[in-house]
Enzyme design. Structure first.
Site, PDB file in Angstrom:
ATOM      1  N   GLU A 237       0.823  -1.209   0.000  1.00  0.00           N
ATOM      2  CA  GLU A 237       0.000   0.000   0.000  1.00  0.00           C
ATOM      3  C   GLU A 237       0.859   1.262   0.000  1.00  0.00           C
ATOM      4  OE1 GLU A 237      -2.741  -0.314   3.230  1.00  0.00           O
ATOM      5  OE2 GLU A 237      -3.877  -1.957   2.319  1.00  0.00           O
TER       6      GLU A 237
ATOM      7  N   HIS B 219      -9.974   0.941   0.618  1.00  0.00           N
ATOM      8  CA  HIS B 219     -10.376   0.086   1.741  1.00  0.00           C
ATOM      9  C   HIS B 219     -11.877  -0.212   1.756  1.00  0.00           C
ATOM     10  CE1 HIS B 219      -6.382   1.323   3.103  1.00  0.00           C
ATOM     11  NE2 HIS B 219      -6.422   0.329   3.960  1.00  0.00           N
TER      12      HIS B 219
END
Length: 281
Positions: free
Chosen positions: A129, A162
């Site tokens: 990420e 997310h």
């Protein structure tokens, strides 16, 4: 008439051709170029263009200042979590020597590395990420938006990434639809704030390792359990350390991310000077 034509052709035929005059050799000085000519062809060389930072430098992968980049941002994040850390120590009374032995025990690390969930939360997710949303995305955003807008824009993509947790919760029916979406909005909010923080760390330090370690630490700690802190028998002490952690974090944010500690900042060279003064100094 024929005799006149023959005489004109004869004069044209025997007329000697004009010889080319030899070009004299030039001796002199070109003040502008600073070159001296000595009868040879002149080659004016333009000054070499300034090379920009390498791709790895832009992505925060280099060794200059790496020790400070690994320690100071993580220390700053731990200061912010001072309240949750004190709460954790109160709830789980660990002996320092036992904790140190466990930390240095290879078998403990072997068990962690064999745990897929631990690997995902502490290694794979932070590394991938931060690589995508900081090391790859910020070098593309900064030349277009400037440093400040890039810090504010990049976390939005990070927060949206997310939302797949919503699909998982809906698929397995873990709660009501309204509760799941409220949870998703809350998660988007704090992941966006965290993304802005790690983007700020990445730009100020010029390193990827700091955001990765901070991300891994925050995944381990989770969001602070405020409800449990308010119900704790020593809630006043815990509340004091919560406030102290936030105050110390704000005081140490600028000194511990001072670019002078970490070497040249590649991203600051991509930004316009008027947009980089407050972040890069």
């Amino acid at each position: 008439g024929d005799d006149g034509g023959r005489r004109r052709r004869r004069r044209r035929r025997w007329r000697p051709q004009a010889q080319a005059r030899p070009v004299p050799r030039v001796r002199g000085v070109l003040p502008a170029a600073g070159l001296r000519l000595r009868g040879q062809p002149v080659r004016v060389e333009e000054p070499a263009a300034e090379t920009g930072p390498s791709l790895l430098m832009l992505m925060g992968v280099h060794s200059e200042g790496i020790f400070a980049a690994a320690c100071f941002p993580l220390l700053l994040t731990m200061v912010l979590f001072l309240g949750p850390l004190i709460q954790l120590l109160m709830d789980y009374s660990w002996d320092f020597n036992d904790g140190l032995k466990m930390f240095l025990d290879p078998r403990c690390w072997g068990q962690c590395l064999a745990d897929i969930r631990w690997m995902r939360n502490q290694v794979v997710a932070p590394l991938t990420e931060e690589l995508v949303f900081r090391a790859c995305m910020l070098p593309m955003l900064v030349p277009c938006t400037g440093l400040g807008h890039a810090i504010a824009t990049c976390p939005l993509f990070f927060g949206v990434a997310h939302f797949h947790h919503v699909i998982e919760l809906l698929k397995f029916r873990q709660g009501t639809v309204a509760g799941i979406f409220l949870s998703a909005v809350f998660q988007f909010s704090y992941t966006a704030v965290f993304g802005a923080y790690t983007a700020f760390i990445f730009i100020r330090t010029g390193h990827l390792i700091g955001p990765v370690l901070c991300h891994s630490f925050c995944n381990y700690m989770g969001f602070p359990a405020m409800g449990a802190a308010l119900e704790h028998p020593q809630k006043l002490v815990i509340f004091f350390f919560y406030v102290l952690g936030v105050v110390l974090f704000l005081l140490l944010l600028s000194p511990l991310t001072d670019p002078a500690l970490y070497g040249p900042l590649a991203l600051c060279r991509l930004a316009r000077p008027e947009t980089s003064a407050s972040v890069c100094t």
